[in-house]
Write an enzyme that holds these catalytic residues in place. Structure first.
Site, short mmCIF file in Angstrom:
data_model
loop_
_atom_site.label_atom_id
_atom_site.label_comp_id
_atom_site.label_asym_id
_atom_site.label_seq_id
_atom_site.Cartn_x
_atom_site.Cartn_y
_atom_site.Cartn_z
N LYS A 36 0.85 -1.21 0.00
CA LYS A 36 0.00 0.00 0.00
C LYS A 36 0.87 1.24 0.00
O LYS A 36 0.64 2.18 -0.76
CB LYS A 36 -0.92 0.02 1.22
N GLN A 64 -5.47 -1.43 9.46
CA GLN A 64 -5.32 -2.79 8.92
C GLN A 64 -5.96 -3.82 9.87
O GLN A 64 -5.75 -3.78 11.08
CB GLN A 64 -3.83 -3.09 8.73
N ASP A 102 -11.73 2.37 3.50
CA ASP A 102 -12.08 0.95 3.44
C ASP A 102 -13.59 0.77 3.21
O ASP A 102 -14.03 -0.33 2.85
CB ASP A 102 -11.75 0.27 4.78
N1 GUN Z 1 -7.14 -6.99 5.94
C1 GUN Z 1 -7.33 -7.75 4.84
N2 GUN Z 1 -7.97 -7.05 3.87
C2 GUN Z 1 -8.17 -5.81 4.38
C3 GUN Z 1 -8.75 -4.63 3.84
O1 GUN Z 1 -9.23 -4.56 2.70
N3 GUN Z 1 -8.76 -3.56 4.67
C4 GUN Z 1 -8.23 -3.61 5.93
N4 GUN Z 1 -8.30 -2.50 6.66
N5 GUN Z 1 -7.69 -4.68 6.45
C5 GUN Z 1 -7.65 -5.78 5.67
#
Ligand code: GUN
Length: 293
Positions: free
Chosen positions: A54, A98, A121
């Site tokens: 990211k 996350q 998200d």
């Molecule tokens: N953990 C696995 N996929 C995601 C996601 O799309 N967003 C977040 N915040 N955590 C994750």
């Protein structure tokens, strides 16, 4: 018959380039640089990989990336205080915490403490509610990526039978909402569904998001259907680690009209959509129209 392979990696690269161009224009015209804050609590290895990717792709898109790494022992109150600080920070347009979070932290409480307009998200109840009621919202990234790939392959989805396998808040429920908005007839199947193979066999469009390696077999697929495989499962084959989806690719690809591979299908779309959401949030927070991508 052999299915067309849906190249999510190429589609995601194109989308990230279009986001980067729009970011360049935003900087030139409005002196605004979108900023994404990512918070990682603890040292989950898969989460570390996601967060690193990211960060890299955020910088490549011309945005600012703010990384916050906290120890696994972080108390909930401390994380809530950080989110509050990011909510107040005008250089932060997107906030992503996350998941999964350590056991002492209530994930829903943390997600719902994010300013919904910075919730890139799309997990906040306000965004889930906006999506369900057809209002402009920040939409969860993986579901958005699935629908983009399906529309790119099939065109208009109106009237199609779509079967979503999985009912999670992160993928199953929001992808079903997006497909309803595309005028599909949507069934949400899950681990308790009776005669799952028969239900899946009705589908023109299958979205597999159960998290069970290679569960969906070719014999479950209607000939010519489009299969979008969200699963990313690590399995051991001959003593070596390998990534497989929720679909048994070899047998599904013989029956389907089109199918996403794992890796290289839905996976790369998630971060591309996250960058798109961050651009969307930066524009909306500053009263600027979101450019068409
Ligand atoms: N953990 C696995 N996929 C995601 C996601 O799309 N967003 C977040 N915040 N955590 C994750």
């Amino acid at each position: 018959m052999s299915a067309q392979v849906i190249d999510g990696k190429a589609y995601a690269e194109g989308l990230r380039q279009r986001v980067a161009v729009a970011v360049g224009q935003l900087k030139a015209t409005h002196k605004l640089t979108p900023g994404l804050a990512v918070v990682l609590v603890g040292e989950d290895p898969a989460s570390q990989v996601y967060v690193r990717n990211k960060h890299k792709q955020t910088i490549e898109a011309g945005m600012e990336s703010f990384e916050h790494r906290l120890p696994a022992s972080t108390p909930e109150a401390e994380l809530l205080a950080l989110v509050d600080k990011l909510n107040q920070d005008p250089s932060v347009h997107g906030i992503l915490v996350q998941l999964p979070l350590p056991a002492q932290i209530d994930a829903n409480k943390v997600i719902n403490s994010i300013n919904p307009d910075k919730d890139v998200d799309g997990f906040h109840v306000v965004n889930a509610g906006r999506l369900a009621t057809g209002q402009d919202s920040l939409v969860p990234c993986t579901p958005k990526g699935c629908v983009m790939l399906a529309k790119d392959k099939l065109g208009d989805l109106t009237g199609l039978e779509a079967v979503v396998i999985g009912r999670s808040n992160i993928v199953g429920k929001p992808v079903a909402q997006l497909l309803i908005a595309e005028s599909c007839t949507v069934t949400i199947a899950h681990s308790k569904t009776k005669n799952l193979a028969d239900v899946v066999r009705r589908a023109d469009l299958v979205i597999a998001a159960v998290g069970r390696p290679e569960m969906v077999k070719g014999s479950w697929i209607k000939p010519g259907a489009c299969v979008i495989d969200v699963g990313i499962n690590r399995v051991e084959v001959d003593g070596k680690g390998k990534l497989v989806g929720d679909c048994d690719y070899a047998s599904c690809a013989q029956v389907a009209g089109s199918i996403t591979p794992v890796p290289g299908g839905v996976g790369p779309m998630t971060i591309a959509c996250l960058l798109r959401n961050t651009l969307h949030a930066a524009c909306a927070l500053n009263g600027i129209a979101m450019p068409k991508l």
